[in-house]
Design an enzyme around this catalytic site. Structure first.
Site, PDB file in Angstrom:
ATOM      1  N   LEU A   1       0.832  -1.210   0.000  1.00 39.10           N
ATOM      2  CA  LEU A   1       0.000   0.000   0.000  1.00 39.10           C
ATOM      3  C   LEU A   1       0.863   1.255   0.000  1.00 39.10           C
ATOM      4  CD1 LEU A   1      -2.754   1.509   0.536  1.00 39.10           C
ATOM      5  CD2 LEU A   1      -2.332   1.118   2.963  1.00 39.10           C
TER       6      LEU A   1
ATOM      7  N   GLY B   1       4.471   1.528  -0.238  1.00 41.32           N
ATOM      8  CA  GLY B   1       5.552   1.556  -1.227  1.00 41.32           C
ATOM      9  C   GLY B   1       5.077   1.858  -2.631  1.00 41.32           C
TER      10      GLY B   1
ATOM     11  N   SER C   1       4.565   3.363  12.312  1.00 38.67           N
ATOM     12  CA  SER C   1       3.116   3.243  12.459  1.00 38.67           C
ATOM     13  C   SER C   1       2.693   3.944  13.739  1.00 38.67           C
ATOM     14  CB  SER C   1       2.738   1.764  12.521  1.00 38.67           C
ATOM     15  OG  SER C   1       1.479   1.583  13.117  1.00 38.67           O
ATOM     16  N   SER C   2       1.436   4.373  13.786  1.00 41.39           N
ATOM     17  CA  SER C   2       0.927   5.046  14.985  1.00 41.39           C
ATOM     18  C   SER C   2       0.815   4.097  16.175  1.00 41.39           C
ATOM     19  CB  SER C   2      -0.436   5.667  14.702  1.00 41.39           C
ATOM     20  OG  SER C   2      -1.364   4.684  14.281  1.00 41.39           O
ATOM     21  N   CYS C   3       0.928   2.785  15.950  1.00 38.75           N
ATOM     22  CA  CYS C   3       0.813   1.819  17.057  1.00 38.75           C
ATOM     23  C   CYS C   3       2.033   1.837  17.975  1.00 38.75           C
ATOM     24  CB  CYS C   3       0.581   0.413  16.529  1.00 38.75           C
ATOM     25  SG  CYS C   3       2.057  -0.338  15.826  1.00 38.75           S
TER      26      CYS C   3
ATOM     27  N   TYR D   1       4.684  -5.977  16.936  1.00 40.90           N
ATOM     28  CA  TYR D   1       4.936  -5.098  15.773  1.00 40.90           C
ATOM     29  C   TYR D   1       5.429  -3.733  16.250  1.00 40.90           C
ATOM     30  CZ  TYR D   1       3.835  -2.419  11.521  1.00 40.90           C
ATOM     31  OH  TYR D   1       3.893  -1.607  10.418  1.00 40.90           O
TER      32      TYR D   1
ATOM     33  N   LYS E   1       8.935  -1.579  15.472  1.00 37.14           N
ATOM     34  CA  LYS E   1       8.929  -0.239  14.864  1.00 37.14           C
ATOM     35  C   LYS E   1       9.639   0.782  15.760  1.00 37.14           C
ATOM     36  CE  LYS E   1       7.098  -0.975  10.893  1.00 37.14           C
ATOM     37  NZ  LYS E   1       7.868  -0.693   9.673  1.00 37.14           N
TER      38      LYS E   1
ATOM     39  N   LEU F   1      -3.838   4.505   7.292  1.00 43.17           N
ATOM     40  CA  LEU F   1      -3.747   4.784   5.854  1.00 43.17           C
ATOM     41  C   LEU F   1      -4.799   3.999   5.077  1.00 43.17           C
ATOM     42  CD1 LEU F   1       0.119   4.466   5.620  1.00 43.17           C
ATOM     43  CD2 LEU F   1      -1.172   6.605   5.607  1.00 43.17           C
TER      44      LEU F   1
ATOM     45  N   HIS G   1      -8.291  -3.742   7.643  1.00 49.75           N
ATOM     46  CA  HIS G   1      -8.583  -2.685   8.610  1.00 49.75           C
ATOM     47  C   HIS G   1      -9.988  -2.141   8.380  1.00 49.75           C
ATOM     48  CE1 HIS G   1      -4.014  -2.458   8.804  1.00 49.75           C
ATOM     49  NE2 HIS G   1      -4.407  -2.809  10.004  1.00 49.75           N
TER      50      HIS G   1
END
Length: 322
Positions: free
Chosen positions: A26, A28, A119-121, A148, A152, A178, A191
């Site tokens: 998504l 890249g 990522s926001s996580c 994950y 990150k 996103l 998602h």
């Protein structure tokens, strides 16, 4: 090295060799589209079958041979809550290997600048809202995707460590939720936004009278079209050189109820939305504070409605493919 606006060498030479890791995903694929639109002519793109980023020797040999000037690291093993819960070892180990191999080989083989995407996580489960960059490592993570998230966070810290020890220009961007072309529309592990789009489309196709959606619709979420993220990536590569990671969001909140109504409208589903209030809502609010990036001069351009129309058009085209 203090956070700073860099001199802007990225956009000045469209023949620079750029390695976009994860170019089929998504994120890249959107970055590749953006770079091609801007006239970049020397993109290095390697599929997983050509280059396994988890194998250190293969990554090192690739960098020794290709010697890219710039690297955008958008490759990652991603998935929803179910996947993170089922395969925690994969999520932490694969992502750590990809990041470590690409970041270290980039440095060793003379890459001028690298952008790591997270990522926001990464933020604590109970972070203040909107979430500033300073909230990182101030509390416990959401348990469902901590594997994950830890990977990150390590990527951010690795970029900072190489900057601190070697003065190397490695930066990090943390996107919000996103969506867009090449999103995952899988019925089990997609998602919320693509899941809603698929369900309304299938209900419309079958002629259903209603679509049941979990929860009350009250939680607030933030969404950014992936083409806006790609625009921000180019902006960061050209303009930002600093120790801190930067949030990349739209700055706009929408309730799940508003989102469902909007997706229903874009898809053209005429039935009713039924809210199953016996099901959990999840976090009440999740919004990132992207003011640092916006103060540097970047802002998103694609409205949620326009982005949904674009995404649904792509989804319909994909359904036509054999």
């Amino acid at each position: 090295m203090a956070d700073s606006v860099s001199t802007g060498s990225f956009l000045s030479d469209k023949s620079s060799k750029i390695f976009v890791a994860g170019h089929r995903g998504l994120v890249g694929s959107a970055i590749v589209r953006r770079l091609q639109t801007l006239g970049f002519t020397n993109l290095v793109l390697q599929s997983h079958s050509d280059l396994d980023l988890t194998i250190q020797s293969a990554v090192d040999a690739f960098f020794a041979s290709e010697k890219p000037r710039f690297v955008i690291l958008a490759a990652a093993k991603v998935g929803g809550i179910h996947a993170n819960n089922t395969y925690p070892a994969d999520f932490i180990s694969v992502n750590l290997m990809i990041q470590t191999n690409v970041i270290h080989s980039s440095f060793v083989h003379g890459v001028e600048k690298l952008l790591f995407l997270g990522s926001s996580c990464i933020y604590p489960k109970l972070a203040p809202q909107p979430i500033p960059e300073s909230a990182l490592l101030t509390g416990e993570l959401e348990p469902t995707n901590e594997w994950y998230a830890v990977a990150k966070i390590a990527g951010i810290k690795m970029c900072q460590a190489y900057r601190k020890q070697y003065g190397w220009d490695a930066i990090s961007g943390m996107p919000t939720n996103l969506y867009g072309p090449n999103d995952n529309f899988h019925p089990e592990n997609s998602h919320v936004l693509p899941a809603l789009m698929r369900r309304f489309h299938e209900a419309k196709t079958r002629g259903d009278k209603e679509v049941v959606v979990w929860g009350t619709g009250a939680p607030l979420r933030e969404f950014l079209h992936v083409d806006d993220l790609a625009d921000a990536v180019v902006f960061l590569m050209d303009r930002y050189s600093g120790m801190s990671h930067l949030n990349v969001g739209s700055g706009k909140e929408v309730s799940i109820k508003e989102l469902a109504e909007l997706v229903k409208e874009v898809v053209g589903f005429d039935g009713e939305i039924v809210w199953d209030k016996s099901k959990p809502d999840g976090t009440p609010r999740k919004l990132m504070d992207s003011s640092k990036l916006m103060e540097l001069g970047w802002e998103p351009k694609i409205s949620l409605r326009d982005g949904l129309v674009d995404t649904y058009k792509w989804y319909l085209e994909k359904l036509k493919q054999p």
